[in-house]
Design a protein around this motif. Structure first.
Motif, short mmCIF file in Angstrom:
data_model
loop_
_atom_site.label_atom_id
_atom_site.label_comp_id
_atom_site.label_asym_id
_atom_site.label_seq_id
_atom_site.Cartn_x
_atom_site.Cartn_y
_atom_site.Cartn_z
N SER A 66 0.88 -1.36 0.16
CA SER A 66 0.08 -0.05 -0.06
C SER A 66 0.77 1.37 -0.06
O SER A 66 0.10 2.30 -0.35
CB SER A 66 -0.87 0.10 1.31
OG SER A 66 -2.14 -0.60 0.96
N ILE A 90 2.78 7.72 -1.53
CA ILE A 90 1.53 6.83 -1.86
C ILE A 90 0.94 6.44 -0.49
O ILE A 90 1.61 5.82 0.30
CB ILE A 90 1.78 5.77 -2.90
CG1 ILE A 90 2.31 6.52 -4.25
CG2 ILE A 90 0.33 5.09 -3.25
CD1 ILE A 90 1.41 7.42 -4.99
N TRP A 91 -0.55 6.58 -0.41
CA TRP A 91 -0.99 5.76 0.71
C TRP A 91 -2.36 4.88 0.15
O TRP A 91 -2.68 5.23 -0.97
CB TRP A 91 -1.53 6.75 1.74
CG TRP A 91 -2.46 7.75 1.23
CD1 TRP A 91 -1.98 9.30 0.73
CD2 TRP A 91 -3.96 7.92 1.15
NE1 TRP A 91 -3.13 10.15 0.52
CE2 TRP A 91 -4.31 9.18 0.99
CE3 TRP A 91 -4.83 6.95 1.63
CZ2 TRP A 91 -5.76 9.59 0.78
CZ3 TRP A 91 -6.01 7.33 1.41
CH2 TRP A 91 -6.56 8.57 1.07
N ASN A 92 -2.66 3.77 0.78
CA ASN A 92 -3.62 2.92 0.43
C ASN A 92 -3.89 2.57 -1.03
O ASN A 92 -4.53 2.46 -1.75
CB ASN A 92 -5.21 3.78 0.67
CG ASN A 92 -5.60 3.66 2.19
OD1 ASN A 92 -4.83 3.49 2.99
ND2 ASN A 92 -6.68 3.78 2.39
N GLN A 112 -4.61 10.20 -3.51
CA GLN A 112 -3.80 9.51 -2.85
C GLN A 112 -2.21 9.49 -3.10
O GLN A 112 -1.51 8.83 -2.69
CB GLN A 112 -4.28 7.83 -3.15
CG GLN A 112 -5.54 7.72 -2.45
CD GLN A 112 -6.19 6.29 -2.52
OE1 GLN A 112 -7.34 6.40 -3.26
NE2 GLN A 112 -5.27 5.15 -2.64
N GLY A 129 2.90 6.02 4.61
CA GLY A 129 1.40 6.08 4.36
C GLY A 129 0.81 5.17 5.61
O GLY A 129 -0.31 5.48 6.01
N TYR A 269 -6.17 2.80 7.32
CA TYR A 269 -6.67 2.70 5.81
C TYR A 269 -8.26 3.43 5.89
O TYR A 269 -8.73 3.78 4.91
CB TYR A 269 -7.15 1.23 5.63
CG TYR A 269 -5.66 0.50 5.53
CD1 TYR A 269 -4.69 0.53 4.65
CD2 TYR A 269 -5.57 -0.61 6.69
CE1 TYR A 269 -3.78 -0.39 4.43
CE2 TYR A 269 -4.31 -1.37 6.59
CZ TYR A 269 -3.62 -1.06 5.67
OH TYR A 269 -2.53 -1.84 5.39
N HIS A 276 -7.63 12.81 6.90
CA HIS A 276 -6.22 12.30 6.27
C HIS A 276 -5.59 13.52 5.60
O HIS A 276 -4.50 13.73 5.68
CB HIS A 276 -6.61 11.50 5.00
CG HIS A 276 -5.45 10.31 4.89
ND1 HIS A 276 -4.27 10.76 4.15
CD2 HIS A 276 -5.28 9.04 4.89
CE1 HIS A 276 -3.42 9.80 4.03
NE2 HIS A 276 -4.27 8.87 4.44
N GLU A 280 -1.88 14.67 6.33
CA GLU A 280 -0.77 14.92 5.23
C GLU A 280 -0.23 16.21 5.39
O GLU A 280 1.11 16.74 5.37
CB GLU A 280 -1.62 14.99 4.07
CG GLU A 280 -1.95 13.43 3.72
CD GLU A 280 -3.00 13.57 2.52
OE1 GLU A 280 -3.09 14.79 1.81
OE2 GLU A 280 -3.72 12.68 2.26
#
Length: 327
Positions: A66, A90-92, A112, A129, A269, A276, A280
């Motif tokens: 992920s 990158i996340w998820n 994302q 992430g 997640y 989120h 960030e």
């Protein structure tokens, strides 16, 4: 593109395949990222192993992982073309999607792919992430922590090490638990307790002059529930992201209730978009200031993915295992 994938659950060496897959293309609202690093988290190896009870393959073929980082190479309809060439993390990447970051390219929603400050390497960014965002949310989901005392259990872990740093950055006093002198140094914490040699609850109360702690960032809820009850101040918070020792612990409901405690069971997640974005923004601020240190464990190249999974499964590494996709 070169990629790693599996088409059934099992041991890494048996099911992970390294080879060529078609290049993805970005759809509306998406970006295409050429990955330079891919983070390997415990959840990635557990998913590949089919460790969850009743697990079934959600897709015929899965490209794992992920977390990752790279450079935006193209954008889909509705995305600002100025993002092409932007460094991102990158996340998820593989959360509820078949194709994650164990590949040279990934197409995913623009949101994302988060701008990466120039001072942070791609390998370091591949740790953000899951580990870093989990630490941030566990600490700050219930409000500011300035002037508070925070216990981080497992401060040498991937989440715990970030949590120790972030707690101090948030203005809190941080105490952590570790199991060895090596992990003490790795944790970055100033106040620490070796839980193998010391009664944690007694040591915390001694360190705090009998006052206890305001927040607990918890790596194993079941194993540490009794200690939490003994040290948590009224109105405190236990933010737990795991309970590996016992997945269905018996809850001391009235013990927590009479202390007016908040029990937060979290999984990064599932953060809502607004939360989120706040995380960030805070990470970006810290990264730009060079305020965070990262624990990267080199895992080789994409072709070494199975070996990297074995390193994570062994549970002996200090840091996040990262594959280098730039070679």
């Amino acid at each position: 593109m070169k990629a790693v994938w599996y088409e059934g659950f099992g041991p890494a060496d048996d099911v992970l395949t390294f080879g060529d897959l078609p290049d993805p293309t970005p759809g509306p609202g998406e970006v295409l990222v050429r990955l330079r690093a891919s983070g390997v988290n415990p959840s990635d190896v557990k998913l590949r192993a089919g460790a969850r009870a009743g697990a079934v393959m959600a897709w015929p073929r899965i490209v794992p992982h992920s977390d990752g980082a790279g450079v935006i190479e193209a954008v889909g309809a509705g995305v600002d073309a100025a993002r092409v060439g932007e460094r991102v993390w990158i996340w998820n990447g593989q959360w509820q999607r078949p194709f994650g970051t164990a590949a040279e390219l990934i197409a995913l929603p623009s949101a994302q792919a988060v701008r990466l400050p120039d001072g942070t390497s791609f390998a370091e960014a591949a740790c953000l992430g899951i580990p870093a965002m989990t630490a941030w949310y566990a600490l700050f989901a219930d409000g500011p922590i300035a002037g508070k005392t925070v216990l981080v259990t497992g401060g040498a872990g991937t989440v715990g090490r970030y949590a120790c740093q972030m707690a101090r950055l948030g203005g809190a006093r941080v105490i952590t638990t570790v199991s060895s002198p090596e992990k003490t140094a790795h944790s970055t914490a100033e106040d620490w307790i070796n839980y193998r040699e010391t009664d944690v609850a007694a040591a915390v109360m001694d360190l705090t002059g009998g006052a206890g702690v305001d927040r607990i960032v918890e790596v194993d809820f079941a194993a540490n529930q009794q200690a939490s009850l003994a040290i948590l101040k009224p109105g405190g918070v236990v933010a737990s992201y795991a309970s590996a020792s016992k997945m269905k612990p018996e809850l001391e409901f009235y013990g927590f209730m009479f202390r007016n405690v908040t029990l937060r069971m979290l999984i990064v997640y599932q953060l809502d978009p607004e939360t989120h974005r706040r995380g960030e923004a805070q990470l970006t601020e810290w990264l730009e200031a060079g305020a965070l240190s990262h624990a990267v464990v080199p895992g080789g190249t994409l072709a070494d993915c199975a070996s990297a999974h074995r390193i994570v499964e062994a549970g002996e590494k200090l840091g996040t295992v990262v594959l280098d996709l730039s070679r």
